[in-house]
Design an enzyme around this catalytic site. Sequence first.
Site, short mmCIF file in Angstrom:
data_model
loop_
_atom_site.label_atom_id
_atom_site.label_comp_id
_atom_site.label_asym_id
_atom_site.label_seq_id
_atom_site.Cartn_x
_atom_site.Cartn_y
_atom_site.Cartn_z
N ASN A 108 0.83 -1.21 0.00
CA ASN A 108 0.00 0.00 0.00
C ASN A 108 0.87 1.27 0.00
OD1 ASN A 108 -2.38 1.58 -0.01
ND2 ASN A 108 -3.46 -0.04 1.09
N HIS A 134 3.31 -0.06 -2.83
CA HIS A 134 3.66 -1.49 -2.95
C HIS A 134 5.17 -1.73 -3.07
CE1 HIS A 134 -0.49 -2.30 -2.93
NE2 HIS A 134 -0.74 -2.40 -4.22
N HIS A 207 -1.19 -10.02 -3.57
CA HIS A 207 -2.03 -9.19 -4.44
C HIS A 207 -2.80 -10.03 -5.47
CE1 HIS A 207 -3.19 -5.50 -6.56
NE2 HIS A 207 -2.65 -4.81 -5.57
N TYR A 209 -5.75 -11.22 -7.60
CA TYR A 209 -7.05 -10.72 -8.05
C TYR A 209 -7.95 -11.94 -8.20
CZ TYR A 209 -4.96 -6.28 -9.73
OH TYR A 209 -4.31 -5.06 -9.86
N GLN A 316 -7.32 -4.30 2.58
CA GLN A 316 -7.58 -3.38 1.47
C GLN A 316 -8.45 -4.13 0.47
OE1 GLN A 316 -6.29 -0.19 1.13
NE2 GLN A 316 -6.66 0.31 -1.01
N GLU A 344 -6.49 -7.60 0.23
CA GLU A 344 -5.09 -7.58 0.67
C GLU A 344 -5.05 -7.33 2.17
OE1 GLU A 344 -3.32 -4.38 -1.73
OE2 GLU A 344 -4.98 -4.72 -3.08
C1 BGC Z 1 -4.13 -0.47 -4.71
C2 BGC Z 1 -4.60 0.28 -5.92
C3 BGC Z 1 -3.61 0.09 -6.99
C4 BGC Z 1 -3.49 -1.37 -7.25
C5 BGC Z 1 -2.48 -1.61 -8.31
C6 BGC Z 1 -4.02 -1.90 -5.06
O1 BGC Z 1 -3.54 -2.62 -3.99
O2 BGC Z 1 -4.97 -0.27 -3.64
O3 BGC Z 1 -4.76 1.64 -5.65
O4 BGC Z 1 -3.96 0.78 -8.14
O5 BGC Z 1 -3.12 -2.04 -6.10
O6 BGC Z 1 -2.74 -2.77 -8.91
#
Ligand code: BGC
Length: 380
Positions: A108, A134, A207, A209, A316, A344
């Site tokens: 973050n 990140h 991270h 998805y 998050q 996250e």
């Molecule tokens: C963030 C997003 C960011 C994304 C990038 C996320 O963890 O909160 O703001 O754009 O990661 O892939």
Amino acid sequence: MYSKIFQLALLAGVICFFSCKNTPGTPQPGIEKSAFGQMPDGRAVELYTLRNAQGMEVKITTYGGTITSWTAPDKAGTYADIALGCDSLADYLHGTPYFGAIIGRYGNRIAKGKFTLDSVAYTLATNNIGNHLHGGIAGFDKVLWSAEAVPGAEPALRLTYQSKDGEEGYPGNLSATVTYTLQKDNALKIDYTATADKPTIVNLTNHTYFNLAGNGDILGHELLLHADRFLPVDSTLIPTGELRPVSGTVFDFTSATPIGARINDTSDVQIRYGLGYDHCWVLTASDADGLRPAAVLSEPQSGRVLEVLTTEPAVQFYSGNFLDGTVTGKGDLPYRYRTGLCLETQHYPDAPNRPEFPSTVLRPGEMYTSSTVYRFSVKR
Ligand code: BGC
């Protein structure tokens, strides 16, 4: 007596681990290694496949410790890949929005990439409209991790990375490990540890998805968050410092709610800033030590359900608002707007500049530990 039984079980696991082959129809738990290509400097990159007895498979590459695919059954028992990712290392090297990767040294944002620790001011690499995101330009998602299979009854992969003093501006050499364990109950447990030789900051996460349907967008997924407050942000997505109750807002996921129901409610400036959901929810305190429930995500058509448990104080929830079809994923298909979402688990963004937030400082002699479980089931 019990320790004898434990030793026998462990031995059986180790034997199976090294010798079991997956025969069609009868999945055997195990772990396999294959080549995944080379880093630009020639170092070999590996891909590990973890499989449990139910047939769930998780593929993890040593590039970024990235989960490249993850299969889960629907209510009919049909497996689909529920994680966004790419087919080849070349695609990952070309750049992705952190698909499946380990995020560090600090997951973050940190405002303007600046913080002060023990009266020393540090400046980190900035890579997100003037902020640090990140881990910076070459965070833990873009480095090569060392891997070893961990012998045991359940397939497990331990990744290690030595981050150098000064890397991306962070103080101290940091030794990080991430262990992925694919459990027999269709849960992937991620255990993180880190130690450092100077005071530093650390906030590790993953991270991935998720798209529990395996295709389409995530607007019909239902989400429940065990959180009664969230962190409002400014227009650059840095927390303002307020912990705002979710009650009466579009951030209230205390009961299962379709993600699409309120995601475009731009009457809330927070939705405008995030282009949807891109915020940190503060998990409701519990007396229980260790893992506590954070989220339940479900997809009604497939019946797939994902529960998230964590030792972290926050999560998050990012609804894939920056996916714009420019990144090509598996099967050479573009990932469009909101085709995946991230949950996250982490400490709060910008905590190094907010003494009132739970601390992310790690000092020599201390051990950073964090665990998160992503558990799949079905709802019929
Ligand atoms: C963030 C997003 C960011 C994304 C990038 C996320 O963890 O909160 O703001 O754009 O990661 O892939």
